[in-house]
Design an enzyme around this catalytic site. Structure first.
Site, PDB file in Angstrom:
ATOM      1  N   ASN A  91      40.318  37.229  34.860  1.00 57.81           N
ATOM      2  CA  ASN A  91      40.685  38.211  33.846  1.00 57.81           C
ATOM      3  C   ASN A  91      40.801  37.628  32.440  1.00 57.81           C
ATOM      4  O   ASN A  91      40.847  38.384  31.469  1.00 57.81           O
ATOM      5  CB  ASN A  91      42.021  38.872  34.208  1.00 57.81           C
ATOM      6  CG  ASN A  91      41.928  39.714  35.460  1.00 57.81           C
ATOM      7  OD1 ASN A  91      42.615  39.452  36.436  1.00 57.81           O
ATOM      8  ND2 ASN A  91      41.059  40.700  35.464  1.00 57.81           N
ATOM      9  N   ARG A 110      51.175  41.674  31.713  1.00 62.14           N
ATOM     10  CA  ARG A 110      50.156  40.623  31.615  1.00 62.14           C
ATOM     11  C   ARG A 110      49.792  40.274  30.160  1.00 62.14           C
ATOM     12  O   ARG A 110      49.052  39.318  29.927  1.00 62.14           O
ATOM     13  CB  ARG A 110      48.890  41.010  32.408  1.00 62.14           C
ATOM     14  CG  ARG A 110      49.142  41.066  33.923  1.00 62.14           C
ATOM     15  CD  ARG A 110      47.857  40.953  34.729  1.00 62.14           C
ATOM     16  NE  ARG A 110      47.231  39.639  34.617  1.00 62.14           N
ATOM     17  CZ  ARG A 110      46.092  39.279  35.209  1.00 62.14           C
ATOM     18  NH1 ARG A 110      45.466  40.152  35.978  1.00 62.14           N
ATOM     19  NH2 ARG A 110      45.582  38.076  35.054  1.00 62.14           N
ATOM     20  N   ARG A 157      41.794  50.101  34.504  1.00 59.25           N
ATOM     21  CA  ARG A 157      42.362  49.074  33.636  1.00 59.25           C
ATOM     22  C   ARG A 157      41.647  49.001  32.278  1.00 59.25           C
ATOM     23  O   ARG A 157      42.263  49.043  31.235  1.00 59.25           O
ATOM     24  CB  ARG A 157      42.257  47.700  34.319  1.00 59.25           C
ATOM     25  CG  ARG A 157      43.095  47.555  35.572  1.00 59.25           C
ATOM     26  CD  ARG A 157      44.569  47.557  35.243  1.00 59.25           C
ATOM     27  NE  ARG A 157      45.400  47.309  36.408  1.00 59.25           N
ATOM     28  CZ  ARG A 157      45.718  46.101  36.859  1.00 59.25           C
ATOM     29  NH1 ARG A 157      45.258  45.026  36.271  1.00 59.25           N
ATOM     30  NH2 ARG A 157      46.490  45.965  37.917  1.00 59.25           N
ATOM     31  N   HIS A 186      39.633  46.774  39.691  1.00 56.26           N
ATOM     32  CA  HIS A 186      38.750  45.957  38.849  1.00 56.26           C
ATOM     33  C   HIS A 186      37.374  45.965  39.524  1.00 56.26           C
ATOM     34  O   HIS A 186      37.290  45.955  40.760  1.00 56.26           O
ATOM     35  CB  HIS A 186      39.217  44.490  38.795  1.00 56.26           C
ATOM     36  CG  HIS A 186      40.354  44.221  37.860  1.00 56.26           C
ATOM     37  ND1 HIS A 186      41.377  43.356  38.175  1.00 56.26           N
ATOM     38  CD2 HIS A 186      40.609  44.673  36.607  1.00 56.26           C
ATOM     39  CE1 HIS A 186      42.224  43.290  37.160  1.00 56.26           C
ATOM     40  NE2 HIS A 186      41.786  44.072  36.198  1.00 56.26           N
ATOM     41  N   ALA A 276      48.896  40.173  45.812  1.00 55.90           N
ATOM     42  CA  ALA A 276      48.922  40.466  44.371  1.00 55.90           C
ATOM     43  C   ALA A 276      47.704  41.291  43.959  1.00 55.90           C
ATOM     44  O   ALA A 276      47.551  41.646  42.790  1.00 55.90           O
ATOM     45  CB  ALA A 276      48.974  39.169  43.569  1.00 55.90           C
ATOM     46  N   CYS A 282      38.802  36.429  41.813  1.00 55.58           N
ATOM     47  CA  CYS A 282      39.851  36.654  40.796  1.00 55.58           C
ATOM     48  C   CYS A 282      40.490  35.339  40.367  1.00 55.58           C
ATOM     49  O   CYS A 282      41.002  35.242  39.252  1.00 55.58           O
ATOM     50  CB  CYS A 282      40.950  37.554  41.344  1.00 55.58           C
ATOM     51  SG  CYS A 282      40.424  39.167  41.890  1.00 55.58           S
TER      52      CYS A 282
HETATM   53  N1  ARG Z   1      48.013  41.176  40.009  1.00 57.96           N
HETATM   54  C1  ARG Z   1      46.851  41.114  39.188  1.00 57.96           C
HETATM   55  C2  ARG Z   1      46.648  42.422  38.444  1.00 57.96           C
HETATM   56  O1  ARG Z   1      46.964  43.450  39.009  1.00 57.96           O
HETATM   57  C3  ARG Z   1      45.653  40.787  40.023  1.00 57.96           C
HETATM   58  C4  ARG Z   1      44.420  40.542  39.221  1.00 57.96           C
HETATM   59  C5  ARG Z   1      43.218  40.314  40.061  1.00 57.96           C
HETATM   60  N2  ARG Z   1      42.129  39.911  39.265  1.00 57.96           N
HETATM   61  C6  ARG Z   1      40.880  40.378  39.326  1.00 57.96           C
HETATM   62  N3  ARG Z   1      39.982  39.818  38.598  1.00 57.96           N
HETATM   63  N4  ARG Z   1      40.570  41.400  40.059  1.00 57.96           N
HETATM   64  O2  ARG Z   1      46.234  42.469  37.323  1.00 57.96           O
END
Ligand code: ARG
Length: 288
Positions: A91, A110, A157, A186, A276, A282
């Site tokens: 991310n 975040r 997101r 994502h 998570a 990720c």
């Molecule tokens: N807990 C993190 C979130 O919800 C997990 C991120 C996972 N990253 C990804 N590239 N899918 O943002």
């Protein structure tokens, strides 16, 4: 069994400050402060308590698979106390050539990661691009280069408005795909470009339009759909380095499909990170 030709191991990130080393380079962040401390996706809402010690061993196994089995170099981002999701370096940014388009997170939990990552990329000599404050964008979690174009997710997101800014920063055309299932929040948890033009995806994570975009761009013989059961085990969240594909354990169908196409498969148990809402891809970011 066919095999993946080395001439088709094209770097998905182009020419970056790390690509001169001639070896694929991956950015990771040790899970020193990793835990499930808040809930910003359905996996976190449902999570049983996270075993942080087990998470550290699982991350070490992923690190070894990347360096020893796939032969890539790993650069480490320094972990920060109080930022448990910083381990998910996918991310941090979208990287193409010298450009690092830094994430601007939808969830305030975040957002403190943003300056940490921006500073790191700046120090390494990247051209750091930031999104305007009103446009959310979650880095390579929501934007994946396949051949000469980018499959990018939006709505859960990332804002679709970020996609034209991504094109402006990188010159890459972006194919915008709505993410319709909150569990696949994502694009990198439901779609994964691979070497030689292959692409793994979970049809259920997209609407009819999204599936049509995938099918119109990726030749049928290169498309690898995964079952809903394996998608839920994060099969699509795979790390591809040359002819090696690394993903969470428990997806034997995908493993067989990839082996039949000439890929080497490495499965690593990442149960604590699934709590998570993340898995192997990720936890990595290709930077060279
Ligand atoms: N807990 C993190 C979130 O919800 C997990 C991120 C996972 N990253 C990804 N590239 N899918 O943002």
């Amino acid at each position: 069994m066919s095999s993946i030709s080395a001439k088709n191991w094209v770097s998905p990130v182009g020419e970056t400050p790390f690509s001169k080393k001639g070896k694929p380079t991956i950015l990771m962040c040790p899970p020193t402060y990793f835990t499930v401390a808040y809930a910003i996706n359905p996996w976190m809402e449902e999570a049983s308590p996270c075993n942080e010690e087990l998470a550290k061993r699982q991350w070490e196994n992923l690190y070894k698979a990347i360096t020893e089995q796939a032969g890539a170099d790993v650069e480490l981002l320094e972990p920060v106390d109080g930022l448990p999701d910083l381990v998910f370096t996918a991310n941090a940014a979208f990287v193409h050539n010298n450009n690092a388009v830094i994430a601007h997170y939808k969830h305030p939990e975040r957002r403190p990661e943003e300056p940490v990552c921006a500073q790191w990329f700046e120090k390494q000599g990247f051209n750091v691009v930031r999104m305007p404050d009103h446009i959310f964008f979650e880095g390579a979690g929501d934007a994946l280069t396949w051949q000469d174009r980018v499959f990018a997710g939006y709505k859960t997101r990332t804002d679709i408005a970020s996609h034209s800014l991504l094109t402006a920063a990188t010159d890459l055309p972006v194919l915008s795909m709505e993410l319709i299932n909150p569990r696949y929040y994502h694009i990198d948890v439901c779609l994964c470009p691979l070497a030689d033009g292959h692409l793994i995806y979970s049809p259920d994570a997209f609407d009819e339009y999204g599936r049509a975009v995938v099918e119109a761009n990726v030749p049928a013989d290169k498309l690898i759909p995964v079952t809903p059961e394996e998608a839920a085990r994060f099969a699509c969240n795979a790390v591809n380095i040359n002819d090696t594909v690394i993903f969470n354990q428990g997806s034997s169908q995908l493993a067989a499909d990839l082996k039949a196409r000439g890929f080497k498969v490495v499965q690593v148990d990442l149960s604590e990170f699934l709590k998570a809402g993340g898995s192997s891809k990720c936890l990595t970011l290709r930077i060279g």
